[in-house]
Write an enzyme that holds these catalytic residues in place. Sequence first.
Site, PDB file in Angstrom:
ATOM      1  N   SER A  24       0.742  -1.190  -0.279  1.00  0.00           N
ATOM      2  CA  SER A  24       0.087   0.085   0.157  1.00  0.00           C
ATOM      3  C   SER A  24       0.962   1.027  -0.025  1.00  0.00           C
ATOM      4  O   SER A  24       0.886   1.704   1.117  1.00  0.00           O
ATOM      5  CB  SER A  24      -1.059   0.083   1.109  1.00  0.00           C
ATOM      6  OG  SER A  24      -1.556  -1.056   1.268  1.00  0.00           O
ATOM      7  N   GLU A  25       1.558   1.317  -0.914  1.00  0.00           N
ATOM      8  CA  GLU A  25       2.711   2.592  -1.161  1.00  0.00           C
ATOM      9  C   GLU A  25       2.151   3.864  -0.739  1.00  0.00           C
ATOM     10  O   GLU A  25       2.711   4.545   0.005  1.00  0.00           O
ATOM     11  CB  GLU A  25       3.415   2.698  -2.517  1.00  0.00           C
ATOM     12  CG  GLU A  25       4.380   1.641  -2.746  1.00  0.00           C
ATOM     13  CD  GLU A  25       3.659   0.367  -3.303  1.00  0.00           C
ATOM     14  OE1 GLU A  25       2.537   0.165  -3.454  1.00  0.00           O
ATOM     15  OE2 GLU A  25       4.322  -0.734  -3.450  1.00  0.00           O
ATOM     16  N   ALA A  76      12.796   2.020  -6.498  1.00  0.00           N
ATOM     17  CA  ALA A  76      12.290   3.624  -6.846  1.00  0.00           C
ATOM     18  C   ALA A  76      11.114   3.565  -7.878  1.00  0.00           C
ATOM     19  O   ALA A  76      10.306   4.492  -7.368  1.00  0.00           O
ATOM     20  CB  ALA A  76      13.438   4.204  -7.832  1.00  0.00           C
ATOM     21  N   HIS A 101      11.882  -1.970 -13.665  1.00  0.00           N
ATOM     22  CA  HIS A 101      12.412  -2.266 -12.375  1.00  0.00           C
ATOM     23  C   HIS A 101      14.029  -1.735 -12.438  1.00  0.00           C
ATOM     24  O   HIS A 101      14.791  -1.980 -11.691  1.00  0.00           O
ATOM     25  CB  HIS A 101      12.344  -3.527 -11.871  1.00  0.00           C
ATOM     26  CG  HIS A 101      11.057  -4.323 -11.536  1.00  0.00           C
ATOM     27  ND1 HIS A 101      10.415  -4.688 -12.545  1.00  0.00           N
ATOM     28  CD2 HIS A 101      10.598  -4.463 -10.356  1.00  0.00           C
ATOM     29  CE1 HIS A 101       9.240  -5.238 -11.870  1.00  0.00           C
ATOM     30  NE2 HIS A 101       9.343  -4.938 -10.489  1.00  0.00           N
TER      31      HIS A 101
END
Lengths: 327, 318
Positions: free
Chosen positions: A56-57, A81, A126
């Site tokens: 749940s960024e 990132a 990524h």
Amino acid sequence: MSTHETTYIGAVMEAIDLEMARDERVLLLGQSVGGRPDDPFVQRYGENRVRVTPISETAEIGMAVGAALAGMRPVVDATMAEFLLVAMDQVVNEGNRFHHMSGGRVRVPMVLKAGYGFTAGWAGQHTGSIYGMFMGVPGLKVALPSTPADAKGLMASAIRDDNPVLFLHHYLLTLDRGEVPDGEHLVPFGQAVIRRPGADVTLVATGWTVPMALAAAATLAADGIEAEVIDPRTIAPLDTATVLASVRRTGRLVLVDQATRHASVSAVLAAEVAEAGFDALRAPIVQVTGLDAGIAYSRPMEEHVLPDEAKVVAAVRRVVEYSGTRV
Amino acid sequence: MDAEQTRAVLATMWRIRAFEERVGQLKRADEVHGLIHLSIGQEGVAAAVCGQLRTDDAVYSGHRAHGHALAKGAPMTRALAELMGRRDGLCRGMGGSMHLVDVEHGFLGATGVVGGNIPLALGTALALHAAGRDAVAVVFFGDGAVQAGLFAESVNLAALWRLPVLLVCENNGFAEFSPRSAHTPVERVRDVVAPYGLVGGTVDGNDVDAVWAAVAGLLPAVRAGEGPALLECLTHRLRGHYEGDPDRYREAVSSAEWRERDPIARLQRAATGDGRLDPDELPGFERTARDQVERAVLAARESPFPDAALAASLAYRR
């Protein structure tokens, strides 16, 4: 000063550990943090200060902002990132705005830790060096350590800073070993370091491209070309003064950057030096950057998109041999 | 609410009403600069919730924040000076209407992006819990925020960690320019959070006695660390989404209908009907509030504009 040898990532965790021991307001949150009673951070600092979060960024980073507003000093391990992009409002439009929008009435001391640049077959989503989209965001500081010692010192400074800090550690440096000062070690923000002195050309590099630039400098030295290698260490704030002073000595500037060219530290430095150091330049500024393209999966294409030592060496030769025509 | 509580809440509602009506005029006269969202018609929720909070309880609000800030104790003159971009504003003219902050009174802040304030309140609740304090965090948001992904993330985390946070949804039936039914098939916000086991419920937000009673029922458990609560208050904003909104997406309520719904008129009818207040004392609430607003306007006009260099000097906390 006594030192010990450790890895780059070990140095980051060492700084977090020391700061958590020093200041009980430091919290550690993240999707790969704690979560087990035998986790060393959980054992040392308890489950109240070390919390595993769901995927749940937005809530995770927003909570860090709210905890910071209430006096805590949270560190969020955001892992990668790109995961910050899921929570962009909280990263670039909430915590970083509060000090300014409140007329300085509040502060938001928090650290977002994330790895970047994992160009090892991880393909499009990524591997980015996406710091360019954060370095111009008001109120947000951005650190890009290139050595274990700086990784420790910049993390400690980040945790003690009263502003939100994006601490980006380079994945390709994760297990690199180096000497790290024992105990408390702070590296100031906004102070570049000259990794190698040289009189003929200034090379500026960050993160993984710092060892690349140093290797290129060693190759060039064999031919009598002495490159000065500068590592800004933090890109917000960005120490343009050290770069300008170096260009005044060398008259030449080659900028090395893993990021896409149009969202790079290199583009910003090129503009600053063109404006403030034009009279000192004896050749055009040359940038050796990632292409304005995604990182491809297949190894030859992956390498094609990125800077490497040979590209840096070739760029320096072009600049040194410049004779008034196009570089 | 007893008589004293009713007087305090009514006074707060009139202060918000008078303030916002005046802000609307000042906006049209260009004395208030920028984007303004008014909460006229929703004052009952702010007054009944904040009226039961302590100064050390933290409140977050969104873009429609004036009422919450005033109800939490923000001085009216400094709030108005902020809206007018003056040096003596709550935020020295740096934030304006959507970013009011008054730490001294526990108003930790208003944020302008819908729903962006919800995880902030959770984090403050986490910090209060970690510090071993029994203060709570309260966040006001509209029903539009419930459809944002971070609402689900936040409710899950608040429930999982049993955070001392009270989520107050002001369901005015309109998310920006669309009716709720155009955004979601779930009519009641309390149904959205049902699987997480949050305590709370839905009340008529224009019935201030009902809001007060609901908050009084929920707050002790939140304060005692028993976990989060959600209170859904059905309400109605009389004005458009922002000042200047042509407001063509909904039918205007008739003045007769508004007299029925207006939370101030309703409370005054209820409180005089059951003898809590004397009808003779009613005009005093409005008069006092309007006088206070006029004094605030004069004082805010006296405050100079900030030094422009402040804008860059506060980029970072030094």
